[in-house]
Write an enzyme that holds these catalytic residues in place. Sequence first.
Site, PDB file in Angstrom:
ATOM      1  N   MET A 149     -11.246   4.172   5.436  1.00  0.00           N
ATOM      2  CA  MET A 149      -9.897   4.314   4.989  1.00  0.00           C
ATOM      3  C   MET A 149      -9.421   2.930   4.398  1.00  0.00           C
ATOM      4  O   MET A 149      -9.485   1.752   4.799  1.00  0.00           O
ATOM      5  CB  MET A 149      -8.787   4.685   5.909  1.00  0.00           C
ATOM      6  CG  MET A 149      -7.660   5.093   5.135  1.00  0.00           C
ATOM      7  SD  MET A 149      -7.669   6.480   4.194  1.00  0.00           S
ATOM      8  CE  MET A 149      -8.281   7.710   4.959  1.00  0.00           C
TER       9      MET A 149
ATOM     10  N   ASP B 249       0.937  -1.274   0.181  1.00  0.00           N
ATOM     11  CA  ASP B 249      -0.138   0.010   0.010  1.00  0.00           C
ATOM     12  C   ASP B 249       1.038   1.255   0.022  1.00  0.00           C
ATOM     13  O   ASP B 249       1.965   1.099   0.135  1.00  0.00           O
ATOM     14  CB  ASP B 249      -1.021  -0.011   1.378  1.00  0.00           C
ATOM     15  CG  ASP B 249      -1.786   1.297   1.194  1.00  0.00           C
ATOM     16  OD1 ASP B 249      -2.497   1.648   0.376  1.00  0.00           O
ATOM     17  OD2 ASP B 249      -1.564   1.923   2.506  1.00  0.00           O
TER      18      ASP B 249
ATOM     19  N   ARG C 116     -10.562  -1.938  -3.381  1.00  0.00           N
ATOM     20  CA  ARG C 116     -10.680  -2.840  -2.097  1.00  0.00           C
ATOM     21  C   ARG C 116     -11.926  -2.584  -1.520  1.00  0.00           C
ATOM     22  O   ARG C 116     -12.793  -1.559  -1.746  1.00  0.00           O
ATOM     23  CB  ARG C 116      -9.777  -2.209  -1.305  1.00  0.00           C
ATOM     24  CG  ARG C 116      -8.263  -1.909  -1.674  1.00  0.00           C
ATOM     25  CD  ARG C 116      -7.313  -1.281  -0.799  1.00  0.00           C
ATOM     26  NE  ARG C 116      -5.958  -1.000  -1.303  1.00  0.00           N
ATOM     27  CZ  ARG C 116      -5.013  -0.199  -0.901  1.00  0.00           C
ATOM     28  NH1 ARG C 116      -5.445   0.711  -0.211  1.00  0.00           N
ATOM     29  NH2 ARG C 116      -3.979  -0.269  -1.371  1.00  0.00           N
TER      30      ARG C 116
ATOM     31  N   HIS D 156     -15.312   5.681  -0.338  1.00  0.00           N
ATOM     32  CA  HIS D 156     -15.057   6.216   0.769  1.00  0.00           C
ATOM     33  C   HIS D 156     -16.156   7.329   1.248  1.00  0.00           C
ATOM     34  O   HIS D 156     -16.614   7.148   2.290  1.00  0.00           O
ATOM     35  CB  HIS D 156     -13.606   6.528   0.980  1.00  0.00           C
ATOM     36  CG  HIS D 156     -13.058   7.144   2.414  1.00  0.00           C
ATOM     37  ND1 HIS D 156     -11.967   6.686   2.832  1.00  0.00           N
ATOM     38  CD2 HIS D 156     -13.747   7.860   3.354  1.00  0.00           C
ATOM     39  CE1 HIS D 156     -11.974   7.199   3.827  1.00  0.00           C
ATOM     40  NE2 HIS D 156     -12.878   7.795   4.545  1.00  0.00           N
TER      41      HIS D 156
ATOM     42  N   ALA E  20       0.059   5.213   1.191  1.00  0.00           N
ATOM     43  CA  ALA E  20      -0.170   6.234   2.447  1.00  0.00           C
ATOM     44  C   ALA E  20      -0.316   5.177   3.798  1.00  0.00           C
ATOM     45  O   ALA E  20      -1.209   4.362   3.628  1.00  0.00           O
ATOM     46  CB  ALA E  20      -1.415   7.108   2.235  1.00  0.00           C
TER      47      ALA E  20
ATOM     48  N   ALA F  43     -13.749  10.530   9.366  1.00  0.00           N
ATOM     49  CA  ALA F  43     -12.998  10.410   7.938  1.00  0.00           C
ATOM     50  C   ALA F  43     -12.056   9.449   7.867  1.00  0.00           C
ATOM     51  O   ALA F  43     -12.370   8.586   6.896  1.00  0.00           O
ATOM     52  CB  ALA F  43     -12.446  11.680   7.788  1.00  0.00           C
TER      53      ALA F  43
ATOM     54  N   LYS G 145     -11.574   6.110  -3.231  1.00  0.00           N
ATOM     55  CA  LYS G 145     -12.174   7.703  -2.612  1.00  0.00           C
ATOM     56  C   LYS G 145     -13.611   7.892  -2.683  1.00  0.00           C
ATOM     57  O   LYS G 145     -14.297   8.326  -1.918  1.00  0.00           O
ATOM     58  CB  LYS G 145     -11.157   8.593  -3.159  1.00  0.00           C
ATOM     59  CG  LYS G 145      -9.930   8.417  -2.767  1.00  0.00           C
ATOM     60  CD  LYS G 145      -9.390   8.126  -1.419  1.00  0.00           C
ATOM     61  CE  LYS G 145      -8.263   7.678  -0.950  1.00  0.00           C
ATOM     62  NZ  LYS G 145      -7.759   7.000   0.470  1.00  0.00           N
TER      63      LYS G 145
ATOM     64  N   ASP H 287      -2.149  -0.949   5.920  1.00  0.00           N
ATOM     65  CA  ASP H 287      -2.465  -0.435   7.165  1.00  0.00           C
ATOM     66  C   ASP H 287      -4.050  -0.398   7.516  1.00  0.00           C
ATOM     67  O   ASP H 287      -4.390   0.247   8.430  1.00  0.00           O
ATOM     68  CB  ASP H 287      -1.829   0.922   7.390  1.00  0.00           C
ATOM     69  CG  ASP H 287      -2.358   1.937   6.435  1.00  0.00           C
ATOM     70  OD1 ASP H 287      -2.861   2.979   6.905  1.00  0.00           O
ATOM     71  OD2 ASP H 287      -2.408   1.690   5.361  1.00  0.00           O
TER      72      ASP H 287
END
Length: 272
Positions: free
Chosen positions: A52, A15, A163, A59, A17, A48, A56, A189
């Site tokens: 994650m 991944d 994902r 999200h 970030a 927010a 996006k 993460d």
Amino acid sequence: MQYRTPERLQGIVLDWAGTVVDFGSFAPTQIFVEAFAELGIAIGLEEARGPMGMGKWNHIRTLCDAPAIAARFEQAVGHAPTDDDVTALYERFMPLQIAKIGEHSALIPGALEAIAELRERGLKVGSCSGYPAVVMEQVVARAREHGFEADHVVATDEVPNGRPHPAQALANVIALGLEDVAACVKVDDTVPGILEGRRAGMWTVALTCSGNALGLDHGAYCALPEAELADRRQRIEAQFAPSQPHFMIDTIADLSGVVAEIDARLARGERP
């Protein structure tokens, strides 16, 4: 022809970030707060962070589906959030994200050394992200300036489903020419990123402290008293548990021992 379990790892899918760059995963999360604020809707940083790892647009859709945020949205805008509203928020998000990406582009301490060791072991280094391609161009360019370049990159809008679907991880397997998904490990993460790896049939490594789950920058992470860090780590491991990662470590700097353990398990004939 007879199937044989691979005897050692051939590749890794990282991944971005919170895994390789942007300790604490601040670049994507803060921009969600700012994008909603432009419509007069207040969301907290922890809210927010919730979805994650997803693409996006999805999200934002997930945030808008949260009852508390949906109620604030309706109060501010006058109606419940529709897919058109999600798209409008996504379009607000994109330029903000591109403008801010440089502020959170530093490599995670120990990342370069860990990745260099992977390459010394002969592993190919793939990568994927919840960022769309237009943002990934900026992320990749900044990382290159800091000394890291993956062998392959797959953005979330370059596959039919992001994902937690396995498409991005599998696209790396194909592009890198890996012989078996059992010879690949996914490092992430976020829970959606671990599910991505599991569903792709890979070994998976969850990072508990460098990314979204802990949500601290590197200085704050290092400053945590050991007892508090242990408590937070335990809670984060519980959050990851339902996604069933094979291993959990603090940061990518701790990856070497895990890779050695996976190679040992493969040599014994084990699979993910």
